[in-house]
Enzyme design. Structure first.
Site, short mmCIF file in Angstrom:
data_model
loop_
_atom_site.label_atom_id
_atom_site.label_comp_id
_atom_site.label_asym_id
_atom_site.label_seq_id
_atom_site.Cartn_x
_atom_site.Cartn_y
_atom_site.Cartn_z
CG HIS A 19 -2.31 0.41 0.97
ND1 HIS A 19 -2.88 0.45 -0.28
CD2 HIS A 19 -3.30 0.80 1.84
CE1 HIS A 19 -4.14 0.83 -0.18
NE2 HIS A 19 -4.42 1.07 1.08
CG ASN A 79 -9.07 4.62 4.46
OD1 ASN A 79 -8.38 4.21 3.53
ND2 ASN A 79 -9.79 3.82 5.22
CG ASP A 104 -2.02 0.56 -3.44
OD1 ASP A 104 -2.14 1.72 -3.00
OD2 ASP A 104 -2.80 -0.35 -3.14
CG ASN A 125 -11.29 3.19 0.86
OD1 ASN A 125 -12.23 3.23 0.07
ND2 ASN A 125 -11.25 2.34 1.87
#
Length: 211
Positions: A19, A79, A104, A125
């Protein structure tokens, strides 16, 4: 000024995770752009600003042209990335064309990158929060493949996990290509970067990690 944002999560526990590939791309870009001497120097030389780590300075592009770069790693967690991006973009009053997001993508295999001028969040997100904060999806994005998750592995566990040794062999060259693509984007624009770096079969802009 070009605002180049790499998405990821702050903290040692997330360093090197799938991530956080956006952070790694910015580390490499900073070296290729001559802003730092090594990837590890990004965190040393960057300043805390815009709810993130910000590194800015002049960069020499082709034909003797100089452009100012602001490389930004939001520290708000994935997020809530929009808060950091919106703050930097508003402060410098940058148009949408001067912003690109690096993230990613589960839909792309490791070793592949894809650039788009705009588009959907693809379920990511980080992009979703950026779109909410900016009120638009009309900004460029560079996706770096992290492979689809294994069938029985929860998506959150997969994207927050680290690359396998085999994946890392493919990710290294992808990070290098992504940094080159960002320099092309800054110098020649999104279309030129797409034409040079997108795989021939990248006709869709769907699918990403959702954590």
């Amino acid at each position: 000024m070009k605002l180049i944002v790499g998405l990821g999560n702050p903290g040692r526990e997330y360093a090197g995770s799938r991530h956080n590939i956006g952070f790694e791309v910015l580390d490499r870009l900073a070296v290729k752009a001559g802003m730092v001497g090594s990837p590890s120097e990004f965190h040393v030389q960057a300043r805390r600003n815009f709810d993130g780590l910000a590194l800015d300075g002049p960069v020499m592009l082709g034909a003797g042209r100089q452009e100012r770069f602001l490389l930004l790693k939001p520290l708000t967690f994935m997020n809530l990335s929009g808060k950091s991006v919106q703050a930097a973009k508003a402060f410098y009053q940058l148009p949408d064309d001067d912003l690109i997001i690096v993230l990613d993508d589960l839909a792309l295999p490791c070793g592949r990158i894809r650039i788009r001028a705009n588009g959907s969040t693809g379920g990511h997100n980080g992009l979703r929060d950026i779109e909410r904060a900016l009120g638009t999806s009309n900004y460029a994005r560079l996706r770096v493949g992290i492979d689809p998750k294994p069938e029985r592995v929860p998506q959150k566990d997969y994207v927050l996990g680290r690359f396998t040794d085999e994946q890392r062999k493919q990710v290294g060259p992808a990070i290098e290509r992504a940094a080159e693509a960002l320099l092309t984007w800054a110098e020649q624009g999104t279309v030129a970067a797409m034409n040079r770096f997108n795989p021939a079969d990248s006709d869709s802009d769907t699918g990403s990690s959702k954590t």
